[in-house]
Design an enzyme around this catalytic site. Sequence first.
Site, PDB file in Angstrom:
ATOM      1  N   SER A  86       0.911  -1.083   0.107  1.00 51.10           N
ATOM      2  CA  SER A  86       0.103   0.140   0.030  1.00 51.10           C
ATOM      3  C   SER A  86       0.756   1.299  -0.257  1.00 51.10           C
ATOM      4  O   SER A  86       0.407   2.190  -0.587  1.00 51.10           O
ATOM      5  CB  SER A  86      -0.833   0.019   1.223  1.00 51.10           C
ATOM      6  OG  SER A  86      -1.988  -0.904   1.180  1.00 51.10           O
ATOM      7  N   GLU A 140      -5.396  -3.616  -6.120  1.00 50.28           N
ATOM      8  CA  GLU A 140      -5.357  -2.236  -6.839  1.00 50.28           C
ATOM      9  C   GLU A 140      -5.815  -1.348  -5.738  1.00 50.28           C
ATOM     10  O   GLU A 140      -6.697  -0.517  -5.943  1.00 50.28           O
ATOM     11  CB  GLU A 140      -6.529  -2.345  -7.903  1.00 50.28           C
ATOM     12  CG  GLU A 140      -5.881  -3.140  -8.944  1.00 50.28           C
ATOM     13  CD  GLU A 140      -6.560  -3.004 -10.473  1.00 50.28           C
ATOM     14  OE1 GLU A 140      -6.753  -1.756 -10.665  1.00 50.28           O
ATOM     15  OE2 GLU A 140      -6.328  -3.861 -11.189  1.00 50.28           O
ATOM     16  N   GLY A 179     -27.803 -22.482   1.971  1.00 47.52           N
ATOM     17  CA  GLY A 179     -27.621 -23.372   3.042  1.00 47.52           C
ATOM     18  C   GLY A 179     -26.319 -24.340   2.841  1.00 47.52           C
ATOM     19  O   GLY A 179     -25.268 -23.967   2.585  1.00 47.52           O
TER      20      GLY A 179
END
Length: 380
Positions: free
Chosen positions: A131, A361, A337
Site C-alpha cells: 500500500s 489495486e 444453506g
Amino acid sequence: MALDPDTFDALIEAVRRFVGERLRPLEAQVEADDAIPDTIIAEMKEMGLFGLSIAEEYGGLSLSMVEECRVAMEMGRTTPAFRSAFGTNVGIGSQGLVMAGTPEQKARWLPQIASGEIVTSFALTEPDVGSDSGSVKTRAVLHGDVYRLSGTKRYITNADRADLFTVMARTGEQGARGVSAFLVPRDLPGVSIGAPEKKMGQKGARVADLQLDEVPVPVANRLGAEGEGFKIAMRVLDRGRLHIAAVCVGVAERLIADSVAYALERRQFGKPIAEHQLIQGMIADAKTEALVARAMVMETAAAKDAGCDVVMESAAAKYFASEMVGRVADRAVQIFGGAGYIADYGIERLYRDVRLFRIYEGTSQIQQIIIARETLKRGG
C-alpha cells in the site's frame, strides 16, 4: 472515444453469449486446473477483448470508460479469472503506456498488446512494499543510455504469462518523487519469474514473483520523465479501480440471479424458500446494494469520460463495490444453506473469489484514506 450504439450493443451481446455459453460451463475445470484453456484465450483475442481500452489506430476497440465498465460487468458474471486473462492488457498492464508513452513506444507495443499477441503485467508491489507505493526499493541505476534494474516484485498478476512488464523502480531520492516507470520485456537478461502462488481463490489467474537482476533496460523504455513513475502508477490505478468496481457489480448480479433461482426452487415448510420473508430480506439487501454500486460506477465512468477529476469517486466506487460483493456472496451462501458450502454449486467458489477485490489495486483501507483526503481537499 466510443463505438456507435449499434456496434457496441452487438459487442455486449457477443460478450454475454460468450460468458453464458463458453465460460460458465468451464468454471469448475478452470478451478481444478488452475488454468484457462488456450482455446478460450484464442477466442478472447478474436473478439478483441485484449484491446478494449486501446485506441483504434493501434488495433484496439477504443472503448470509453462507460463502455469498458459495461463489458466488465458482463465478464463479472463468470469466474473472475476469465476477465483477468485479458484484464491487465486492458487496464494496469497497458494504461501506463497509453497515458505516458511516446509515439514510438506506443507504435512498437500497443498493436501487439491490443491483439493479445503480447500479454502485459504491472509490477509495483514488493515483498515489503504494498500500500505504501512510494517506498519502492527496486532500483534503476543509469549507465550511459541503459538502466540496470534490480529488485523483487511480489504477487504480480499474469507474471507467468506476461511478455511485457510495466515496472516501478527507484531512480532517485526516497519517497514518491524518486520512482520511475519502465517497460521491461520478459526476454531481457536478468528477468526471471517465480513459481505461481497457491491462492484462496481466483484459480486460473496466477500471481508470481518477478525477479530483476541487473536487467539492462534502455532509456528509450522509460515511461515519462525520471521521477514520474508514482504519478503514472496512480493514474493507472484510478482507471483500474473503476474497472474492478464494475467487475464486482457483475459478480454480485450473478450471485443474486443464482440465489433467486435457487430460492424459487428450494422448498422448506411446504413452500419455496423465496416466500419466506427472512430470505426475501437478504435478497432485497443484496439487490439494493448492487443497484447502488452499479449507479456509482456508471456515474463515475461518465464523469471520467467527460474529463472530470474522479480520483475520489473511483476510490469510493471501488471501496463500496468490493465490500458490497463480499456481503452479497455471504448472503448467497446463506440462502443456498448447506449447498452453498459445497463446491458443486459454485457459490463457495465465488465466495472465495470475491475476497481479493477488497485487497488488490488498493485495499479498502487505502480507498478510505483517498476518499477522506479528497473530501477534505474539496471542503466536504
